[in-house]
Design a protein around this motif. Structure first.
Motif, PDB file in Angstrom:
ATOM      1  N   UNK A   1       0.835  -1.199   0.000  1.00  0.00           N
ATOM      2  CA  UNK A   1       0.000   0.000   0.000  1.00  0.00           C
ATOM      3  C   UNK A   1       0.870   1.249   0.000  1.00  0.00           C
ATOM      4  N   UNK A   2       1.897   1.255   0.850  1.00  0.00           N
ATOM      5  CA  UNK A   2       2.820   2.396   0.872  1.00  0.00           C
ATOM      6  C   UNK A   2       3.531   2.539  -0.472  1.00  0.00           C
ATOM      7  N   UNK A   3       3.926   1.418  -1.060  1.00  0.00           N
ATOM      8  CA  UNK A   3       4.582   1.465  -2.369  1.00  0.00           C
ATOM      9  C   UNK A   3       3.655   2.064  -3.416  1.00  0.00           C
ATOM     10  N   UNK A   4       2.387   1.672  -3.383  1.00  0.00           N
ATOM     11  CA  UNK A   4       1.430   2.223  -4.342  1.00  0.00           C
ATOM     12  C   UNK A   4       1.306   3.736  -4.191  1.00  0.00           C
ATOM     13  N   UNK A   5       1.381   4.219  -2.966  1.00  0.00           N
ATOM     14  CA  UNK A   5       1.261   5.653  -2.732  1.00  0.00           C
ATOM     15  C   UNK A   5       2.441   6.421  -3.321  1.00  0.00           C
ATOM     16  N   UNK A   6       3.614   5.762  -3.341  1.00  0.00           N
ATOM     17  CA  UNK A   6       4.820   6.397  -3.886  1.00  0.00           C
ATOM     18  C   UNK A   6       4.871   6.255  -5.404  1.00  0.00           C
ATOM     19  N   UNK A   7       4.511   5.060  -5.908  1.00  0.00           N
ATOM     20  CA  UNK A   7       4.547   4.793  -7.358  1.00  0.00           C
ATOM     21  C   UNK A   7       3.183   4.226  -7.773  1.00  0.00           C
ATOM     22  N   UNK A   8       2.180   5.089  -7.910  1.00  0.00           N
ATOM     23  CA  UNK A   8       0.799   4.615  -8.148  1.00  0.00           C
ATOM     24  C   UNK A   8       0.602   3.876  -9.456  1.00  0.00           C
ATOM     25  N   UNK A   9       1.534   4.005 -10.402  1.00  0.00           N
ATOM     26  CA  UNK A   9       1.366   3.336 -11.692  1.00  0.00           C
ATOM     27  C   UNK A   9       2.188   2.056 -11.802  1.00  0.00           C
ATOM     28  N   UNK A  10       2.696   1.541 -10.689  1.00  0.00           N
ATOM     29  CA  UNK A  10       3.517   0.331 -10.718  1.00  0.00           C
ATOM     30  C   UNK A  10       2.611  -0.894 -10.885  1.00  0.00           C
ATOM     31  N   UNK A  11       2.744  -1.572 -12.007  1.00  0.00           N
ATOM     32  CA  UNK A  11       1.848  -2.684 -12.330  1.00  0.00           C
ATOM     33  C   UNK A  11       2.026  -3.868 -11.385  1.00  0.00           C
ATOM     34  N   UNK A  12       3.259  -4.158 -11.009  1.00  0.00           N
ATOM     35  CA  UNK A  12       3.489  -5.291 -10.099  1.00  0.00           C
ATOM     36  C   UNK A  12       2.799  -5.063  -8.758  1.00  0.00           C
ATOM     37  N   UNK A  13       2.925  -3.857  -8.226  1.00  0.00           N
ATOM     38  CA  UNK A  13       2.287  -3.524  -6.947  1.00  0.00           C
ATOM     39  C   UNK A  13       0.778  -3.662  -7.063  1.00  0.00           C
ATOM     40  N   UNK A  14       0.196  -3.148  -8.131  1.00  0.00           N
ATOM     41  CA  UNK A  14      -1.253  -3.219  -8.307  1.00  0.00           C
ATOM     42  C   UNK A  14      -1.730  -4.666  -8.427  1.00  0.00           C
ATOM     43  N   UNK A  15      -0.977  -5.488  -9.147  1.00  0.00           N
ATOM     44  CA  UNK A  15      -1.378  -6.897  -9.288  1.00  0.00           C
ATOM     45  C   UNK A  15      -1.306  -7.640  -7.951  1.00  0.00           C
ATOM     46  N   UNK A  16      -0.249  -7.387  -7.192  1.00  0.00           N
ATOM     47  CA  UNK A  16      -0.128  -8.055  -5.896  1.00  0.00           C
ATOM     48  C   UNK A  16      -1.235  -7.607  -4.943  1.00  0.00           C
ATOM     49  N   UNK A  17      -1.563  -6.329  -4.952  1.00  0.00           N
ATOM     50  CA  UNK A  17      -2.661  -5.846  -4.103  1.00  0.00           C
ATOM     51  C   UNK A  17      -3.992  -6.462  -4.535  1.00  0.00           C
ATOM     52  N   UNK A  18      -4.178  -6.644  -5.834  1.00  0.00           N
ATOM     53  CA  UNK A  18      -5.396  -7.291  -6.320  1.00  0.00           C
ATOM     54  C   UNK A  18      -5.465  -8.731  -5.838  1.00  0.00           C
ATOM     55  N   UNK A  19      -4.330  -9.418  -5.878  1.00  0.00           N
ATOM     56  CA  UNK A  19      -4.306 -10.813  -5.432  1.00  0.00           C
ATOM     57  C   UNK A  19      -4.592 -10.926  -3.940  1.00  0.00           C
ATOM     58  N   UNK A  20      -4.011 -10.025  -3.150  1.00  0.00           N
ATOM     59  CA  UNK A  20      -4.284 -10.025  -1.708  1.00  0.00           C
ATOM     60  C   UNK A  20      -5.758  -9.749  -1.448  1.00  0.00           C
ATOM     61  N   UNK A  21      -6.328  -8.801  -2.178  1.00  0.00           N
ATOM     62  CA  UNK A  21      -7.749  -8.487  -2.011  1.00  0.00           C
ATOM     63  C   UNK A  21      -8.611  -9.706  -2.315  1.00  0.00           C
ATOM     64  N   UNK A  22      -8.249 -10.485  -3.322  1.00  0.00           N
ATOM     65  CA  UNK A  22      -8.998 -11.697  -3.637  1.00  0.00           C
ATOM     66  C   UNK A  22      -8.879 -12.726  -2.515  1.00  0.00           C
ATOM     67  N   UNK A  23      -7.684 -12.872  -1.961  1.00  0.00           N
ATOM     68  CA  UNK A  23      -7.499 -13.788  -0.827  1.00  0.00           C
ATOM     69  C   UNK A  23      -8.394 -13.381   0.346  1.00  0.00           C
ATOM     70  N   UNK A  24      -8.585 -12.089   0.514  1.00  0.00           N
ATOM     71  CA  UNK A  24      -9.383 -11.576   1.628  1.00  0.00           C
ATOM     72  C   UNK A  24     -10.861 -11.423   1.274  1.00  0.00           C
ATOM     73  N   UNK A  25     -11.221 -11.898   0.075  1.00  0.00           N
ATOM     74  CA  UNK A  25     -12.602 -11.839  -0.398  1.00  0.00           C
ATOM     75  C   UNK A  25     -13.099 -10.389  -0.518  1.00  0.00           C
ATOM     76  N   UNK A  26     -12.182  -9.478  -0.856  1.00  0.00           N
ATOM     77  CA  UNK A  26     -12.553  -8.082  -1.111  1.00  0.00           C
ATOM     78  C   UNK A  26     -12.570  -7.874  -2.630  1.00  0.00           C
ATOM     79  N   UNK A  27     -13.627  -8.359  -3.251  1.00  0.00           N
ATOM     80  CA  UNK A  27     -13.671  -8.361  -4.713  1.00  0.00           C
ATOM     81  C   UNK A  27     -13.797  -6.962  -5.317  1.00  0.00           C
ATOM     82  N   UNK A  28     -14.477  -6.067  -4.624  1.00  0.00           N
ATOM     83  CA  UNK A  28     -14.573  -4.698  -5.143  1.00  0.00           C
ATOM     84  C   UNK A  28     -13.197  -4.034  -5.148  1.00  0.00           C
ATOM     85  N   UNK A  29     -12.414  -4.275  -4.093  1.00  0.00           N
ATOM     86  CA  UNK A  29     -11.062  -3.728  -4.046  1.00  0.00           C
ATOM     87  C   UNK A  29     -10.207  -4.347  -5.148  1.00  0.00           C
ATOM     88  N   UNK A  30     -10.321  -5.668  -5.339  1.00  0.00           N
ATOM     89  CA  UNK A  30      -9.566  -6.332  -6.401  1.00  0.00           C
ATOM     90  C   UNK A  30      -9.915  -5.736  -7.755  1.00  0.00           C
TER      91      UNK A  30
END
Length: 201
Positions: A127-156
């Motif tokens: 999350x902190x990394x996204x705030x510094x580099x909001x267009x980083x694709x790897x960070x966004x994909x990993x956050x999406x995967x974590x959101x899916x693990x946590x059943x936060x589909x809207x966030x994913x």
């Protein structure tokens, strides 16, 4: 030395912490600034703060030792390749102490914790990394995967949509969005995981 940084702090990432109150309009300006100072730490000096719907845009000057921090991240990655995870984590924490908004240190810490199934810690650093580099694709994909693990589909969905904003031709993100149904969560995670493999680690 000091570096001017432009941060994007997203409401979706702060729904249940103190910063969430800012997005709800529940803070006066002085309290907003106080919360942000506490979040960014003593090495950051706020210069400009603007709330734009679901994104808090912040400019700050940060005192850091960037070169020393980069060297420690490089050493930590070598340790990770050698399987010395504990030593690498120590180096990464020191790198972050020297440069608290180092995108590479934050990303690498997030990646390591995610691989060890420490998703809460991984989410914190990513999350902190996204705030510094909001267009980083790897960070966004990993956050999406974590959101899916946590059943936060809207966030994913939000993270995947942001991937497509950065790269409209990202077929995996497009496919993942199309399949974002409960029974397809594991398939989406697997697809994202393949894209999130780090370089040379």
């Amino acid at each position: 030395m000091k570096r001017r940084v432009a941060l994007e702090i997203h409401r979706e990432d702060h729904k249940i912490d103190a910063l969430g109150r800012i997005f709800l309009g529940a803070t006066e300006r002085d309290e907003t600034l106080s919360l942000l100072r506490g979040y960014l730490g003593p090495q950051a000096t706020l210069r400009h703060v603007e709330l734009d719907d679901a994104v808090l845009r912040v400019e700050a000057d940060v005192r850091e030792f960037a070169e020393e921090s980069r060297n420690l991240v490089t050493m930590a990655r070598e340790m990770l390749r050698a399987g010395r995870v504990k030593a690498a984590l120590g180096q990464l924490q020191e790198a972050l102490r020297l440069a608290p908004l180092s995108a590479e240190a934050l990303k690498t810490l997030g990646r390591v914790h995610y691989r060890h199934r420490e998703r809460e810690m991984a989410k914190r650093y990513l999350t902190r990394a996204r705030e510094v580099v909001p267009a980083d694709l790897e960070v966004l994909r990993l956050l999406a995967e974590i959101a899916l693990h946590e059943d936060r589909r809207l966030a994913a969905r939000e993270y995947l949509e942001q991937v497509l904003v950065v790269n409209p031709n990202d077929r995996r993100a497009r496919t993942a969005l199309a399949r974002l149904q409960p029974e397809d969560a594991e398939h989406i995670r697997a697809a994202l995981r393949r894209r999130a493999e780090p370089e040379g680690e």
